[in-house]
Write a protein that holds these residues in place. Structure first.
Motif, short mmCIF file in Angstrom:
data_model
loop_
_atom_site.label_atom_id
_atom_site.label_comp_id
_atom_site.label_asym_id
_atom_site.label_seq_id
_atom_site.Cartn_x
_atom_site.Cartn_y
_atom_site.Cartn_z
N ARG A 169 -11.03 -8.71 -57.81
CA ARG A 169 -11.86 -7.77 -57.06
C ARG A 169 -12.22 -8.25 -55.65
N ASP A 170 -11.60 -9.29 -55.16
CA ASP A 170 -11.88 -9.80 -53.81
C ASP A 170 -13.35 -10.16 -53.62
N PHE A 171 -13.94 -10.78 -54.63
CA PHE A 171 -15.32 -11.26 -54.51
C PHE A 171 -15.36 -12.31 -53.40
N PRO A 172 -16.37 -12.25 -52.50
CA PRO A 172 -16.40 -13.16 -51.35
C PRO A 172 -16.50 -14.63 -51.76
N ILE A 173 -15.61 -15.45 -51.21
CA ILE A 173 -15.59 -16.87 -51.53
C ILE A 173 -16.88 -17.56 -51.09
N TRP A 174 -17.42 -17.15 -49.93
CA TRP A 174 -18.63 -17.81 -49.42
C TRP A 174 -19.81 -17.60 -50.36
N ALA A 225 -26.46 -10.18 -61.30
CA ALA A 225 -25.77 -9.49 -62.40
C ALA A 225 -25.43 -8.06 -62.01
N VAL A 226 -26.35 -7.38 -61.32
CA VAL A 226 -26.08 -6.01 -60.87
C VAL A 226 -24.95 -6.01 -59.84
N LEU A 227 -24.96 -6.99 -58.95
CA LEU A 227 -23.89 -7.09 -57.95
C LEU A 227 -22.54 -7.32 -58.62
N LEU A 228 -22.51 -8.19 -59.63
CA LEU A 228 -21.26 -8.44 -60.35
C LEU A 228 -20.79 -7.17 -61.05
N GLY A 229 -21.75 -6.41 -61.60
CA GLY A 229 -21.40 -5.14 -62.23
C GLY A 229 -20.81 -4.16 -61.23
N ALA A 230 -21.35 -4.15 -60.02
CA ALA A 230 -20.82 -3.27 -58.97
C ALA A 230 -19.40 -3.66 -58.60
N TYR A 231 -19.13 -4.97 -58.57
CA TYR A 231 -17.76 -5.42 -58.29
C TYR A 231 -16.82 -5.04 -59.43
N ILE A 280 -22.37 -2.48 -53.98
CA ILE A 280 -22.07 -3.81 -53.45
C ILE A 280 -22.79 -4.02 -52.12
N SER A 281 -22.73 -3.01 -51.25
CA SER A 281 -23.33 -3.15 -49.92
C SER A 281 -24.85 -3.32 -50.00
#
Length: 224
Positions: free
Chosen positions: A96-101, A142-148, A156-157
């Protein structure tokens, strides 16, 4: 507040600790379903993440309700959270291209907290319980991970900034623990003022309401 390090085998069978162990068990099927990279797998993975979130709420609730607070619980709860988050983040980087930073920031925070916690256990034979900002941080993560997982760009934004906010707050609070450890002074208790708590809760509820509305409009309505 700090909890004396005293673990008994029967503590593994306490209801709150069983919830934490269940969360660990959910990690494998969650990772498998996400790796399928199909619509069905995505929906099941999101459902498993929701179930894991419910167990995270239940372990603390049951511990207080049943008076089953234990040293083992103070260890299992954050370990289960971190294991689930780390494995899920690794997969989201791949699929899902989760940001590396952000992944690096999450891992760095967890590593520092773990090292400081081990030092406190070694020197003081006590465990520092997680604080409110840390709980808010993990809930928003956890919500952010769910959005991804759902490829929900609007969510996500929003929750990317919510995670950053609570990340900074939790780092400051845990920094107080590190400072106390280096000075050899008592571990500070995390006392949140009522208005401070209320403000944070209202902020989270407002953002979560917008998130759920857009989730329905952009994702649920699209599937059905």
């Amino acid at each position: 507040m700090p909890v004396e390090l005293k673990i008994k085998f029967r503590d593994f069978f306490l209801a709150p600790n069983l919830m934490s162990l269940l969360r660990v068990a959910l990690t494998a099927p969650l990772a498998y379903c996400l790796a399928l990279d199909t619509m069905t797998g995505t929906l099941i993975a999101a459902g498993i993440l929701l179930a894991a979130g419910i167990t995270d709420f239940l372990d603390g609730f049951l511990a207080r309700k049943l008076n089953q607070i234990s040293a083992l619980g103070h260890i299992l709860d954050p370990v289960a959270d971190k294991l689930l988050a780390i494995i899920l983040i690794i997969e989201l980087i791949i699929f899902r291209d989760f940001p590396i930073w952000l992944a690096a920031a999450v891992l760095l925070r967890d590593l520092v907290i773990m090292l400081v916690g081990l030092k406190i256990v070694k020197r003081r034979h006590e465990i520092v319980a997680s604080n409110l900002s840390g709980k808010y941080y993990f809930a928003s993560l956890a919500v952010l991970l769910g959005a991804y997982i759902l490829r929900f760009d609007f969510g996500i934004s929003i929750f990317l900034w919510v995670v950053i906010l609570f990340y900074c707050m939790s780092v400051i609070n845990y920094g107080r623990v590190m400072a106390a450890e280096m000075r050899g002074t008592p571990i500070p208790l995390f006392k949140d003022k009522v208005l401070y708590k209320l403000g944070r809760m209202l902020f989270v509820v407002t953002v979560l309401s917008v998130f759920l509305y857009r989730l329905y409009v952009d994702v649920v309505a699209g599937y059905f």
